[in-house]
Design an enzyme around this catalytic site. Structure first.
Site, PDB file in Angstrom:
ATOM      1  N   ARG A  40       0.853  -1.189   0.000  1.00  0.00           N
ATOM      2  CA  ARG A  40       0.000   0.000   0.000  1.00  0.00           C
ATOM      3  C   ARG A  40       0.887   1.236   0.000  1.00  0.00           C
ATOM      4  NH1 ARG A  40      -5.237  -0.415   1.295  1.00  0.00           N
ATOM      5  NH2 ARG A  40      -5.277   1.663   2.187  1.00  0.00           N
ATOM      6  N   ILE A  41       0.317   2.327  -0.447  1.00  0.00           N
ATOM      7  CA  ILE A  41       1.063   3.580  -0.418  1.00  0.00           C
ATOM      8  C   ILE A  41       0.714   4.285   0.876  1.00  0.00           C
ATOM      9  CG2 ILE A  41       1.332   5.811  -1.561  1.00  0.00           C
ATOM     10  CD1 ILE A  41       0.574   4.234  -4.191  1.00  0.00           C
ATOM     11  N   HIS A  47      13.165  -1.543  -1.342  1.00  0.00           N
ATOM     12  CA  HIS A  47      12.691  -1.640  -2.724  1.00  0.00           C
ATOM     13  C   HIS A  47      13.714  -2.426  -3.543  1.00  0.00           C
ATOM     14  CE1 HIS A  47      10.410  -0.444  -6.237  1.00  0.00           C
ATOM     15  NE2 HIS A  47      11.565  -0.214  -6.843  1.00  0.00           N
ATOM     16  N   ASP A  81       8.665   9.028   1.883  1.00  0.00           N
ATOM     17  CA  ASP A  81       8.075  10.371   1.823  1.00  0.00           C
ATOM     18  C   ASP A  81       6.714  10.251   1.149  1.00  0.00           C
ATOM     19  OD1 ASP A  81       8.542  10.113  -0.860  1.00  0.00           O
ATOM     20  OD2 ASP A  81       9.992  11.752  -1.003  1.00  0.00           O
ATOM     21  N   VAL A 121       6.018   7.720  -4.333  1.00  0.00           N
ATOM     22  CA  VAL A 121       6.163   6.260  -4.359  1.00  0.00           C
ATOM     23  C   VAL A 121       7.629   5.939  -4.640  1.00  0.00           C
ATOM     24  CG1 VAL A 121       5.463   4.126  -5.515  1.00  0.00           C
ATOM     25  CG2 VAL A 121       3.792   5.948  -5.145  1.00  0.00           C
TER      26      VAL A 121
HETATM   27  C1  GRF Z   1      10.764  -7.368  -1.603  1.00  0.00           C
HETATM   28  O1  GRF Z   1      11.390  -7.640  -2.835  1.00  0.00           O
HETATM   29  C2  GRF Z   1      10.782  -5.895  -1.283  1.00  0.00           C
HETATM   30  O2  GRF Z   1      11.915  -5.247  -1.766  1.00  0.00           O
HETATM   31  C3  GRF Z   1       9.558  -5.403  -2.018  1.00  0.00           C
HETATM   32  O3  GRF Z   1       8.613  -6.427  -1.878  1.00  0.00           O
HETATM   33  C4  GRF Z   1       9.275  -7.673  -1.658  1.00  0.00           C
HETATM   34  C5  GRF Z   1       8.765  -8.189  -0.358  1.00  0.00           C
HETATM   35  O4  GRF Z   1       9.236  -9.459  -0.044  1.00  0.00           O
HETATM   36  N1  GRF Z   1       9.134  -4.125  -1.497  1.00  0.00           N
HETATM   37  P1  GRF Z   1       9.007 -10.050   1.397  1.00  0.00           P
HETATM   38  O5  GRF Z   1       7.500  -9.952   1.683  1.00  0.00           O
HETATM   39  O6  GRF Z   1       9.798  -9.234   2.373  1.00  0.00           O
HETATM   40  O7  GRF Z   1       9.457 -11.468   1.312  1.00  0.00           O
END
Ligand code: GRF
Length: 201
Positions: free
Chosen positions: A91-92, A109, A141, A144
């Protein structure tokens, strides 16, 4: 430091953080709250099985994203969260959360930001043809995947990579990077000034 984790699915980054807290890599912290936006998320089950304070909050129970985030903020406050880790949270975060926790709310990310923001970052990287990708931990922030970058790790992209193989290698690095950032953060070694984040070793 009281850590809260927001997740929506598999939860492997949360598990890595939990392991690091248990092993003492993150020395002086505990996980005080794990909130899932999806029912039955693996990460939530893992939390509950380990006796952590895990909770599913359904977005459907709230009239707007801001109201949902108000409920989340209430949970976080009730549990004394000092840092909020988004970990596969689909979610954002609205201003309600961002304004209240700015500088203490982070996300991981799976790309080297600012490249490949948003969904399917690994697929975007492969399709673009980059030779180096990786992962980023950044402060959240109001955009996204746009907040100040705290730390990154690079991962080579191979000619025979698939989304799956590249995602797996990036994920290995994610599991190292998030605990590393949190261990620095709990020691007060991370300072944000505008877009720049400074780490005092
Ligand atoms: C990860 O690749 C993370 O970077 C991204 O979503 C994925 C989540 O994986 N935001 P997990 O749920 O932590 O296994």
């Amino acid at each position: 430091m009281n850590i809260a984790v927001l997740l929506s699915g598999r939860g492997s980054n949360f598990m890595a953080i939990h392991r690091a807290v248990s092993d003492g890599e993150i020395r002086d912290s505990k996980i005080v709250s794990v909130i899932s936006s999806r029912p039955g998320a693996k990460g939530l089950e893992y939390a509950i099985e380990r006796g952590l304070n895990g909770k599913f909050l359904s977005p459907k129970d709230y009239a707007s994203p801001a109201q949902y985030d108000t409920a989340i903020a209430g949970e976080l406050e009730a549990n004394g969260a000092e840092v909020v880790c988004l970990a596969g949270y689909m979610r954002i975060a609205t201003e309600v959360l961002v304004d209240r926790y700015y500088g203490r709310i982070m996300n991981i990310h799976p790309s080297l930001l600012p490249a490949f923001q948003g969904l399917d970052a690994q697929k975007q990287a492969l399709e673009y043809g980059v030779k180096l990708s990786g992962c980023t931990v950044h402060f959240v922030d109001n955009g996204v995947d746009t907040g100040p970058i705290i730390a990154q790790r690079g991962v080579d992209v191979y000619d025979n990579d698939t989304v799956k193989s590249l995602s797996e290698r990036i994920l290995e690095q994610e599991h190292l990077l998030y605990p590393y950032v949190l261990s620095l953060f709990e020691q007060g070694k991370i300072k944000v000034e505008g877009r720049r984040v400074y780490i005092n070793q």
